[in-house]
Design an enzyme around this catalytic site. Structure first.
Site, PDB file in Angstrom:
ATOM      1  N   GLU A  47     -52.096  68.493 -11.580  1.00  0.00           N
ATOM      2  CA  GLU A  47     -51.964  69.623 -10.654  1.00  0.00           C
ATOM      3  C   GLU A  47     -50.640  69.576  -9.896  1.00  0.00           C
ATOM      4  OE1 GLU A  47     -56.537  70.688  -9.550  1.00  0.00           O
ATOM      5  OE2 GLU A  47     -55.646  69.039  -8.463  1.00  0.00           O
ATOM      6  N   CYS A  60     -45.146  70.587  -4.416  1.00  0.00           N
ATOM      7  CA  CYS A  60     -45.710  69.249  -4.293  1.00  0.00           C
ATOM      8  C   CYS A  60     -45.975  68.746  -5.717  1.00  0.00           C
ATOM      9  CB  CYS A  60     -47.002  69.299  -3.470  1.00  0.00           C
ATOM     10  SG  CYS A  60     -47.779  67.688  -3.292  1.00  0.00           S
ATOM     11  N   CYS A  67     -54.713  57.930 -10.064  1.00  0.00           N
ATOM     12  CA  CYS A  67     -54.050  57.031  -9.116  1.00  0.00           C
ATOM     13  C   CYS A  67     -54.900  55.780  -8.920  1.00  0.00           C
ATOM     14  CB  CYS A  67     -53.845  57.731  -7.775  1.00  0.00           C
ATOM     15  SG  CYS A  67     -52.968  56.687  -6.587  1.00  0.00           S
ATOM     16  N   CYS A  71     -57.246  54.975  -2.036  1.00  0.00           N
ATOM     17  CA  CYS A  71     -57.453  55.395  -0.636  1.00  0.00           C
ATOM     18  C   CYS A  71     -58.791  56.134  -0.589  1.00  0.00           C
ATOM     19  CB  CYS A  71     -56.318  56.307  -0.187  1.00  0.00           C
ATOM     20  SG  CYS A  71     -54.694  55.573  -0.453  1.00  0.00           S
ATOM     21  N   CYS A  74     -59.304  60.135  -0.384  1.00  0.00           N
ATOM     22  CA  CYS A  74     -58.443  60.992  -1.215  1.00  0.00           C
ATOM     23  C   CYS A  74     -59.066  61.268  -2.577  1.00  0.00           C
ATOM     24  CB  CYS A  74     -57.087  60.298  -1.378  1.00  0.00           C
ATOM     25  SG  CYS A  74     -56.024  61.088  -2.591  1.00  0.00           S
ATOM     26  N   GLY A 114     -51.092  60.464  -7.479  1.00  0.00           N
ATOM     27  CA  GLY A 114     -50.326  59.288  -7.885  1.00  0.00           C
ATOM     28  C   GLY A 114     -49.527  58.683  -6.761  1.00  0.00           C
ATOM     29  N   GLU A 115     -49.110  57.447  -6.978  1.00  0.00           N
ATOM     30  CA  GLU A 115     -48.247  56.739  -6.027  1.00  0.00           C
ATOM     31  C   GLU A 115     -46.845  56.713  -6.654  1.00  0.00           C
ATOM     32  OE1 GLU A 115     -47.921  55.207  -2.968  1.00  0.00           O
ATOM     33  OE2 GLU A 115     -45.950  54.693  -3.779  1.00  0.00           O
ATOM     34  N   SER A 169     -47.536  57.166   4.109  1.00  0.00           N
ATOM     35  CA  SER A 169     -48.924  57.555   4.392  1.00  0.00           C
ATOM     36  C   SER A 169     -49.528  56.443   5.235  1.00  0.00           C
ATOM     37  CB  SER A 169     -49.720  57.682   3.087  1.00  0.00           C
ATOM     38  OG  SER A 169     -49.159  58.683   2.297  1.00  0.00           O
ATOM     39  N   HIS A 171     -52.003  56.739   8.325  1.00  0.00           N
ATOM     40  CA  HIS A 171     -53.424  57.074   8.498  1.00  0.00           C
ATOM     41  C   HIS A 171     -54.265  56.128   9.350  1.00  0.00           C
ATOM     42  CE1 HIS A 171     -52.211  59.934   5.565  1.00  0.00           C
ATOM     43  NE2 HIS A 171     -52.351  59.142   4.533  1.00  0.00           N
ATOM     44  N   ASN A 245     -59.191  67.532   4.806  1.00  0.00           N
ATOM     45  CA  ASN A 245     -59.895  68.548   4.019  1.00  0.00           C
ATOM     46  C   ASN A 245     -61.050  67.872   3.305  1.00  0.00           C
ATOM     47  OD1 ASN A 245     -57.901  70.814   4.382  1.00  0.00           O
ATOM     48  ND2 ASN A 245     -56.603  69.149   3.664  1.00  0.00           N
ATOM     49  N   CYS A 288     -53.797  68.583   1.257  1.00  0.00           N
ATOM     50  CA  CYS A 288     -53.604  67.132   1.224  1.00  0.00           C
ATOM     51  C   CYS A 288     -54.900  66.391   0.970  1.00  0.00           C
ATOM     52  CB  CYS A 288     -53.049  66.670   2.553  1.00  0.00           C
ATOM     53  SG  CYS A 288     -51.304  66.793   2.591  1.00  0.00           S
TER      54      CYS A 288
HETATM   55  S1  SF4 Z   1     -53.436  59.086  -0.925  1.00  0.00           S
HETATM   56 FE1  SF4 Z   1     -51.853  58.935  -2.515  1.00  0.00          FE
HETATM   57  S2  SF4 Z   1     -51.803  56.739  -3.009  1.00  0.00           S
HETATM   58 FE2  SF4 Z   1     -53.780  57.090  -1.946  1.00  0.00          FE
HETATM   59  S3  SF4 Z   1     -55.271  57.494  -3.615  1.00  0.00           S
HETATM   60 FE3  SF4 Z   1     -54.441  59.475  -2.932  1.00  0.00          FE
HETATM   61  S4  SF4 Z   1     -52.753  59.920  -4.366  1.00  0.00           S
HETATM   62 FE4  SF4 Z   1     -53.207  57.717  -4.506  1.00  0.00          FE
END
Ligand code: SF4
Length: 299
Positions: A47, A60, A67, A71, A74, A114-115, A169, A171, A245, A288
């Site tokens: 996406e 984006c 990934c 996290c 996410c 992804g990272e 990131s 958090h 979200n 996000c």
């Molecule tokens: S926040 Fe970024 S690094 Fe963490 S799981 Fe989601 S996509 Fe991967």
């Protein structure tokens, strides 16, 4: 290309390929955000999100299929990494959006699934191409890469000759909480991450962004705003507060507006630069933390 000889065309055919991403589906949000689902050659689906601001159009970009960072708020982390994206698959996300909509992209954030620092070399080649004067000519100050905090790569990124923006990131304001929501923190704890950010600034003189998703009753108290202020004090940075979200697999809830404003005001009172970001694309799961391919999303 009929303006080059037939023999050269044949030769090029042997050594080069021109590939595009297949547009599998497109969803439009009521706020104008557009989410593309692209099908890759191996059948993987990724996406990419287009957002429109008063300063231009921003894409984006997704850097991996799935990934591995895990996290636990996410949606992208729900699908384990299948592979890194190739350079052309990164660049094509932008060129395909441009071609499909007939628009010019002025800003790029590598904050999709992804990272990016787990696919470092391809992401850096991508950045060089989109920034290049014979490439897409997107200014380096208009390109932002986000990491969950892979410290050795922050140092590598700081030494790159091309100076793009770095977002972390974050958090969470302490290790206990960050360990529980972002497993990467167990390998690279906050003390070391903050030191890396300070060193990054010393080397690059570029301001850092700290991304902070507000999770109701988890990381959004006034005490945590104070703790966050103390943690990042002295770093040339600003905090981007992001509304959460909800994702049905997770128990987290969105912080209400008054609590979010209180958190924001506390940071400002403590002398920290901060913004409370306008939510975009949540009605199409494009905001996000919501990116992941779902069958029911295809149209
Ligand atoms: S926040 Fe970024 S690094 Fe963490 S799981 Fe989601 S996509 Fe991967």
């Amino acid at each position: 290309m009929t303006n080059i000889s037939k023999s050269l065309r044949e030769e090029l055919k042997q050594i080069m390929e021109i590939k595009n991403l297949e547009v599998h589906s497109v969803q439009k949000s009521s706020d104008g955000t557009i989410k593309f689902l692209f099908k890759l050659e191996d059948g993987s689906l990724i996406e990419t999100v287009l957002m429109t601001y008063n300063y231009g159009k921003s894409v984006c970009v997704t850097s991996q299929v799935g990934c591995n960072m895990g996290c636990n708020f996410c949606a992208s982390g729900l699908i384990k990494k299948a592979r890194d994206l190739e350079v052309f698959e990164l660049v094509s996300q932008i060129t395909t959006v441009e071609k499909y909509l007939g628009v010019r992209i002025s800003h790029v954030v590598v904050m999709g699934t992804g990272e990016p620092f787990d696919n470092y070399n391809n992401v850096m080649d991508f950045i060089r191409i989109i920034n290049y004067k014979h490439g897409l000519q997107i200014g380096s100050r208009h390109i932002t890469v986000s990491t969950c905090g892979i410290i050795p790569k922050i140092y590598e990124y700081a030494k790159e000759t091309i100076r793009t923006n770095l977002a972390i990131s974050l958090h969470a304001s302490n290790d206990k909480l960050r360990n529980s929501i972002m497993p990467i923190n167990k390998s690279y704890p906050l003390k070391d991450l903050i030191k890396a950010c300070k060193d990054y600034y010393e080397i690059t003189k570029r301001r850092i962004t700290f991304e902070y998703i507000l999770l109701k009753d988890v990381n959004d108290s006034v005490e945590q705003a104070n703790e966050l202020s103390d943690l990042i004090r002295g770093i040339n940075a600003y905090v981007n507060l992001i509304s959460y979200n909800p994702v049905k697999e997770f128990q987290y809830e969105k912080t209400d507006n008054s609590r979010a404003s209180r958190f924001y005001s506390q940071l400002i009172k403590r002398g920290i630069n901060a913004t409370l970001r306008r939510e975009q694309g949540s009605d199409i799961d494009a905001a996000c933390g919501q990116l992941r391919y779902k069958k029911e999303n295809t149209v």
